[in-house]
Design an enzyme around this catalytic site. Structure first.
Site, mmCIF file in Angstrom:
data_model
loop_
_atom_site.group_PDB
_atom_site.id
_atom_site.type_symbol
_atom_site.label_atom_id
_atom_site.label_comp_id
_atom_site.label_asym_id
_atom_site.label_seq_id
_atom_site.Cartn_x
_atom_site.Cartn_y
_atom_site.Cartn_z
ATOM 1 N N CYS A 63 0.832 -1.211 0.000
ATOM 2 C CA CYS A 63 0.000 0.000 0.000
ATOM 3 C C CYS A 63 0.862 1.256 0.000
ATOM 4 O O CYS A 63 1.344 1.690 1.046
ATOM 5 C CB CYS A 63 -0.953 -0.001 1.186
ATOM 6 S SG CYS A 63 -2.044 1.431 1.186
ATOM 7 N N CYS B 270 -0.461 4.198 2.029
ATOM 8 C CA CYS B 270 -0.344 4.006 3.480
ATOM 9 C C CYS B 270 1.098 4.191 3.955
ATOM 10 O O CYS B 270 1.341 4.808 4.988
ATOM 11 C CB CYS B 270 -0.771 2.597 3.899
ATOM 12 S SG CYS B 270 -2.240 1.979 3.102
ATOM 13 N N ASP B 271 2.035 3.630 3.223
ATOM 14 C CA ASP B 271 3.389 3.478 3.766
ATOM 15 C C ASP B 271 4.462 4.306 3.058
ATOM 16 O O ASP B 271 5.602 4.344 3.520
ATOM 17 C CB ASP B 271 3.806 1.996 3.715
ATOM 18 C CG ASP B 271 2.906 1.126 4.594
ATOM 19 O OD1 ASP B 271 2.364 1.658 5.575
ATOM 20 O OD2 ASP B 271 2.735 -0.070 4.288
#
Ligand code: NDP
Length: 336
Positions: free
Chosen positions: A138, A141-142
């Site tokens: 992701c 997200c990261d």
């Protein structure tokens, strides 16, 4: 006396942001939802570390902790949970819905499908072991965790391009590794990625192994040239696998309308499926956004759609029309 089997108002299948939000809303509507949250409840966030993009958590929160809180909030209003995987369902068009755990049958007037999706995996050594320690699926997200570091994005579709463009704002160097010389991505997305000064493309290569450095985090990725079979190690602090997603729709696949990729088809602007009383929310319907916050949003929609269905109180025709759908009849609540 005949043994009258209990018919639930609503069964929710799935224990991620979409399922728990649907549970919260249906519980607060006094529908006493029963949630089959799966053996590994919590959905994809259970495998995430810091979540920094969910509104309301200015300091961020760990994915599993956030799912704990979602679950506790739904439980507070009387949600019941079964921590197991549903084996099969028998869906009907406006009649009683049947959900099975082995031979154990559970009946409901409405069902909300929230089984989610899972990122497609490469299935190579180190991929799972280094999850959360450099390997991620992701980018949104990261990506921000790799400021001024070296990153690889694996894949050649729009997701890979989108991840690469996003992560390139943080990373010092980013290499997109694709298994073919041609890219599946749209020309415009491919072009945008190519315009970034710190993005390079490496083709035709496949990732064969993710290898840890001395600190136990990702150190390098072993690549193989898909034409010559030559091996090469690429140093990387982060590796993002963006080779598509697989919706977890197997248990309903032959009973409900799905698209060619297996995503359940919901009516535009709604969570209704082609079956009255069956609603679908979250990543099992969502090709595009796949965020915890969007999953939670559609979980809320599914709960409201189910409540309207059960109580036969559809929103005004205008409201429905404004959401982009044709005004439709709402099926009456099946008799219990
Ligand atoms: P896609 O299926 O479009 O692309 C998957 C990519 O991963 C392809 O390059 C494919 O290679 C590669 N791949 C698949 N399996 C492997 C494997 N085992 N090893 C190595 N590479 C592999 O998935 P996406 O998630 O990129 O996109 C899904 C849909 O969502 C598309 O319709 C896309 O357009 C859309 N989307 C749109 C966005 C936007 O418009 N902003 C952003 C993100 C997605 P190959 O080509 O060789 O099969």
């Amino acid at each position: 006396m005949t043994d009258q089997k209990k018919i639930e108002n609503v069964i929710i299948i799935g224990g991620g942001p979409a399922g728990y939000t649907a549970a919260l809303y249906t519980a607060r509507a006094n529908l006493e939802p029963l949630v089959f949250e799966g053996f590994q409840w919590g959905g994809q966030l259970q495998n995430t570390t810091d979540v920094e993009n969910y509104p309301g958590y200015p300091e961020g929160i760990m994915g599993p902790e956030m799912m704990n809180q979602f679950r506790a909030q739904a439980e507070r209003f009387g949600t019941r949970f079964v921590t197991d995987d549903v084996d099969r369902v028998e869906l009907s068009d406006g009649d009683v819905q049947k959900v099975y755990l082995g031979d154990e049958e559970h009946l409901a007037k409405a069902v909300i499908l929230a089984m989610g999706a899972e990122p497609r995996r490469l299935g190579v050594p180190g991929e799972m072991e280094l999850g959360g320690r450099g390997v991620s699926t992701c980018g949104v997200c990261d990506g921000a965790f790799f400021k001024d570091q070296k990153v690889i994005v694996i894949g050649g579709g729009d997701s890979a391009m989108e991840d690469a463009i996003f992560i390139s704002k943080y990373a010092s160097e980013l290499t997109v590794v694709n298994r073919r010389d041609e890219f599946r991505a749209s020309k415009i997305m491919h072009g945008r990625a190519g315009d970034q000064p710190n993005i390079d493309f490496k083709t035709p290569f496949v990732a064969e192994e993710f290898v840890a450095g001395d600190d136990g985090k990702l150190g390098h990725v072993r690549l193989r040239n898909a034409e010559t079979d030559e091996k090469e190690d690429l140093v990387a602090d982060g590796a993002f696998i963006a080779i598509g997603h697989i919706p977890k729709s197997e248990i309903v696949a032959d009973q409900i309308d799905t698209d060619e990729d297996g995503y359940i088809v919901a009516q535009p602007g709604s969570t209704r499926t082609n079956l009255a009383g069956v609603f679908a929310v979250g990543d099992v319907v969502d090709h595009t956004y796949r965020q915890a916050v969007t999953a939670a949003g559609t979980g809320c929609m599914g709960a409201l759609d189910a409540e309207w269905f059960l109580r036969d109180t559809p929103p005004s025709p205008e409201a429905h029309w404004m959401r982009g759908g044709e005004p439709t009849e709402i099926a009456p609540t099946p008799s219990a």
